[in-house]
Scaffold this motif. Structure first.
Motif, PDB file in Angstrom:
ATOM      1  N   VAL A 215       0.840  -1.199   0.000  1.00  0.00           N
ATOM      2  CA  VAL A 215       0.000   0.000   0.000  1.00  0.00           C
ATOM      3  C   VAL A 215       0.876   1.251   0.000  1.00  0.00           C
ATOM      4  N   THR A 216       1.841   1.281   0.886  1.00  0.00           N
ATOM      5  CA  THR A 216       2.727   2.449   0.973  1.00  0.00           C
ATOM      6  C   THR A 216       3.567   2.598  -0.291  1.00  0.00           C
ATOM      7  N   VAL A 217       4.034   1.476  -0.836  1.00  0.00           N
ATOM      8  CA  VAL A 217       4.799   1.514  -2.091  1.00  0.00           C
ATOM      9  C   VAL A 217       3.942   2.124  -3.199  1.00  0.00           C
ATOM     10  N   ALA A 218       2.700   1.657  -3.299  1.00  0.00           N
ATOM     11  CA  ALA A 218       1.816   2.154  -4.347  1.00  0.00           C
ATOM     12  C   ALA A 218       1.491   3.629  -4.163  1.00  0.00           C
ATOM     13  N   GLN A 219       1.289   4.059  -2.921  1.00  0.00           N
ATOM     14  CA  GLN A 219       0.987   5.471  -2.680  1.00  0.00           C
ATOM     15  C   GLN A 219       2.168   6.367  -3.031  1.00  0.00           C
ATOM     16  N   GLY A 220       3.378   5.816  -2.942  1.00  0.00           N
ATOM     17  CA  GLY A 220       4.554   6.581  -3.341  1.00  0.00           C
ATOM     18  C   GLY A 220       4.627   6.789  -4.842  1.00  0.00           C
ATOM     19  N   LYS A 221       3.933   5.934  -5.593  1.00  0.00           N
ATOM     20  CA  LYS A 221       3.959   6.032  -7.057  1.00  0.00           C
ATOM     21  C   LYS A 221       2.698   6.665  -7.625  1.00  0.00           C
ATOM     22  N   LEU A 222       1.598   6.525  -6.907  1.00  0.00           N
ATOM     23  CA  LEU A 222       0.310   7.000  -7.409  1.00  0.00           C
ATOM     24  C   LEU A 222      -0.239   8.078  -6.489  1.00  0.00           C
ATOM     25  N   GLU A 223      -0.272   9.291  -6.973  1.00  0.00           N
ATOM     26  CA  GLU A 223      -0.649  10.448  -6.154  1.00  0.00           C
ATOM     27  C   GLU A 223      -2.076  10.364  -5.639  1.00  0.00           C
ATOM     28  N   ASN A 224      -2.964   9.761  -6.429  1.00  0.00           N
ATOM     29  CA  ASN A 224      -4.392   9.751  -6.083  1.00  0.00           C
ATOM     30  C   ASN A 224      -4.862   8.433  -5.473  1.00  0.00           C
ATOM     31  N   LEU A 225      -3.926   7.602  -5.044  1.00  0.00           N
ATOM     32  CA  LEU A 225      -4.314   6.336  -4.421  1.00  0.00           C
ATOM     33  C   LEU A 225      -4.615   6.564  -2.947  1.00  0.00           C
ATOM     34  N   ARG A 226      -5.774   6.081  -2.517  1.00  0.00           N
ATOM     35  CA  ARG A 226      -6.151   6.255  -1.114  1.00  0.00           C
ATOM     36  C   ARG A 226      -6.543   4.914  -0.509  1.00  0.00           C
ATOM     37  N   VAL A 227      -6.392   4.821   0.794  1.00  0.00           N
ATOM     38  CA  VAL A 227      -6.856   3.638   1.518  1.00  0.00           C
ATOM     39  C   VAL A 227      -8.347   3.801   1.752  1.00  0.00           C
ATOM     40  N   ALA A 228      -9.134   2.943   1.112  1.00  0.00           N
ATOM     41  CA  ALA A 228     -10.586   3.025   1.231  1.00  0.00           C
ATOM     42  C   ALA A 228     -11.085   2.257   2.447  1.00  0.00           C
ATOM     43  N   LEU A 229     -10.526   1.064   2.682  1.00  0.00           N
ATOM     44  CA  LEU A 229     -10.970   0.232   3.794  1.00  0.00           C
ATOM     45  C   LEU A 229      -9.784  -0.475   4.429  1.00  0.00           C
ATOM     46  N   ASP A 230      -9.767  -0.510   5.735  1.00  0.00           N
ATOM     47  CA  ASP A 230      -8.795  -1.292   6.496  1.00  0.00           C
ATOM     48  C   ASP A 230      -9.515  -2.579   6.895  1.00  0.00           C
ATOM     49  N   LEU A 231      -9.114  -3.723   6.325  1.00  0.00           N
ATOM     50  CA  LEU A 231      -9.841  -4.957   6.579  1.00  0.00           C
ATOM     51  C   LEU A 231      -9.691  -5.448   8.014  1.00  0.00           C
ATOM     52  N   THR A 232      -8.633  -5.048   8.682  1.00  0.00           N
ATOM     53  CA  THR A 232      -8.493  -5.394  10.099  1.00  0.00           C
ATOM     54  C   THR A 232      -9.577  -4.699  10.912  1.00  0.00           C
ATOM     55  N   GLU A 233      -9.836  -3.425  10.603  1.00  0.00           N
ATOM     56  CA  GLU A 233     -10.900  -2.693  11.289  1.00  0.00           C
ATOM     57  C   GLU A 233     -12.268  -3.277  10.951  1.00  0.00           C
ATOM     58  N   GLU A 234     -12.449  -3.680   9.696  1.00  0.00           N
ATOM     59  CA  GLU A 234     -13.723  -4.284   9.288  1.00  0.00           C
ATOM     60  C   GLU A 234     -13.939  -5.599  10.029  1.00  0.00           C
ATOM     61  N   TRP A 235     -12.875  -6.363  10.216  1.00  0.00           N
ATOM     62  CA  TRP A 235     -12.969  -7.633  10.941  1.00  0.00           C
ATOM     63  C   TRP A 235     -13.284  -7.376  12.415  1.00  0.00           C
ATOM     64  N   ASP A 236     -12.573  -6.440  13.017  1.00  0.00           N
ATOM     65  CA  ASP A 236     -12.793  -6.133  14.427  1.00  0.00           C
ATOM     66  C   ASP A 236     -14.218  -5.643  14.674  1.00  0.00           C
ATOM     67  N   ALA A 237     -14.791  -4.955  13.678  1.00  0.00           N
ATOM     68  CA  ALA A 237     -16.152  -4.428  13.823  1.00  0.00           C
ATOM     69  C   ALA A 237     -17.193  -5.542  13.928  1.00  0.00           C
ATOM     70  N   LEU A 238     -16.867  -6.731  13.472  1.00  0.00           N
ATOM     71  CA  LEU A 238     -17.795  -7.855  13.581  1.00  0.00           C
ATOM     72  C   LEU A 238     -17.921  -8.337  15.008  1.00  0.00           C
ATOM     73  N   ASP A 239     -16.914  -8.049  15.834  1.00  0.00           N
ATOM     74  CA  ASP A 239     -16.922  -8.384  17.260  1.00  0.00           C
ATOM     75  C   ASP A 239     -17.267  -9.862  17.486  1.00  0.00           C
ATOM     76  N   ASN A 240     -16.515 -10.741  16.795  1.00  0.00           N
ATOM     77  CA  ASN A 240     -16.798 -12.181  16.894  1.00  0.00           C
ATOM     78  C   ASN A 240     -15.802 -12.932  17.771  1.00  0.00           C
ATOM     79  N   GLY A 241     -14.973 -12.195  18.487  1.00  0.00           N
ATOM     80  CA  GLY A 241     -14.034 -12.837  19.393  1.00  0.00           C
ATOM     81  C   GLY A 241     -12.743 -13.302  18.747  1.00  0.00           C
ATOM     82  N   SER A 242     -12.579 -13.072  17.454  1.00  0.00           N
ATOM     83  CA  SER A 242     -11.347 -13.474  16.778  1.00  0.00           C
ATOM     84  C   SER A 242     -10.621 -12.231  16.267  1.00  0.00           C
ATOM     85  N   ALA A 243      -9.429 -12.441  15.749  1.00  0.00           N
ATOM     86  CA  ALA A 243      -8.651 -11.341  15.180  1.00  0.00           C
ATOM     87  C   ALA A 243      -8.117 -11.777  13.826  1.00  0.00           C
ATOM     88  N   MET A 244      -7.994 -10.846  12.901  1.00  0.00           N
ATOM     89  CA  MET A 244      -7.412 -11.172  11.608  1.00  0.00           C
ATOM     90  C   MET A 244      -5.912 -11.379  11.778  1.00  0.00           C
TER      91      MET A 244
END
Length: 349
Positions: A215-244
């Protein structure tokens, strides 16, 4: 008279040996005989120790890791040298055959692949540590259409890691957010994450599933690249007792059972290396670049704090990893090799 006969016999034997062109001294190398050669040094009374009598060297561990976060925690150990040998690879397919064959002792691979290998080898591998927590992100180039998992409906995602953590993690999160992974989303599978970055740069893809540090490598090359979703945060939001969990270090059971002291020494040094990486980001970034994991030290320094590098062992490893594999097994049993590993899969738990 008898002495003269003995002397004559000795001279005759010496002449016979000389006529053959060689003179052998004990078990040493054969030397050409010649009248102009200097006199041979007398053999020492005590021969040097044979290799069998020399103190045994500490056996080297043959360690493999992927060029990414799973290798970053090892970087201090790699730089320090020592008796261990390290192999860095672009994909798990380059490591697993050698590991199963016995040419590698320890490999750092995706967490679910460890479970698959356990089942494939009928329990002949052991997980030593969790080395990387969640590092997966949805990145969007030149747009802001993706703000939630639901927004991925109808989109095409460039991704690498089919059959491992990226695929099964993405499928699980899509399902948990009401999407059918096979109908609602198209995934363009690449062989490596670098190909996804290249597709974004070429404009053949607008959305990609990428881990750090890509992600960081790509952002260094592409000015308009943004992080849309953090899948770790999406997983934690499920609150199922596990971790990614992204990566783990596994060893051959034979090594664990026959040389546990080597395994414990490796884990101690691994924990120290991870701690050093966190405390010396700039120095670690230089080593990461030198070893071809990330091309630029500056980019590596930005990426390292976001790579979730850890060294979790024992009970903490067991709780986090078993919970993660349980979730994967319920969503897609094939993701863990059909059945969950038994407790002997977890070292020291």
């Amino acid at each position: 008279m008898k002495a003269l006969k003995t002397l004559a016999l000795a001279l005759a034997l010496l002449l016979a040996l000389s006529a053959c062109g060689v003179i052998r001294s004990g078990d040493g190398p054969t030397q050409a005989a010649g009248g102009s050669s200097p006199a041979e040094e007398p053999a020492p009374e005590t021969a040097p120790e044979s290799p069998e009598e020399a103190p045994p060297e500490v056996p080297a561990l043959r360690v493999g890791a992927l060029k990414g976060p799973t290798a970053m925690g090892l970087i201090r150990m790699i730089a320090d040298g020592g008796v261990n040998r390290y192999t860095l690879a672009g994909s798990a397919d380059e490591l697993t055959p050698a590991f199963i064959k016995g040419d590698l002792d320890i490999i750092c691979v995706p967490a679910n692949l460890a479970a698959v290998l356990y089942n494939k080898t009928e329990g002949q591998i052991v997980t030593l540590a969790v080395n990387t927590l969640g590092v997966l992100y949805i990145a969007e180039n030149g747009g802001e259409s993706v703000q939630s998992m639901a927004d991925l409906k109808g989109k095409t995602i460039a991704a690498a890691g089919k059959g491992s953590t990226p695929e099964f993690g993405l499928r699980y999160l899509l399902e948990q957010n009401g999407l059918d992974p096979d109908r609602d989303v198209a995934v363009d599978w690449k062989s490596e994450h670098a190909e996804c970055v290249a597709a974004l740069a070429a404009g053949t893809a607008d959305i990609a599933l990428l881990p750090q540090p890509f992600v960081t490598v790509a952002q260094g090359k592409l000015e308009n690249l943004r992080v849309a979703l953090d899948l770790t945060e999406e997983w934690d939001a499920l609150d199922n007792g596990s971790a990614m969990i992204t990566g783990v270090a596994v060893a051959r059971r034979e090594l664990v059972e026959e040389r546990p002291e080597l395994v414990d020494k490796f884990l101690m040094e691994y924990a120290e290396s991870v701690e050093w990486v966190h405390e010396n980001t700039a120095g670690a970034a230089e080593l990461v670049a030198q070893n071809g994991i990330i091309e630029s030290p500056a980019i590596a320094e930005k990426a390292l704090p976001r790579c979730n590098i850890v060294c979790l062992t024992g009970q903490e490893m067991y709780e986090k990893l078993s919970g993660y594999l349980q979730v994967l097994a319920e969503a897609a049993p094939e993701s863990v090799g059909g059945v969950l590993p038994r407790d002997d899969f977890y070292y020291g738990a």
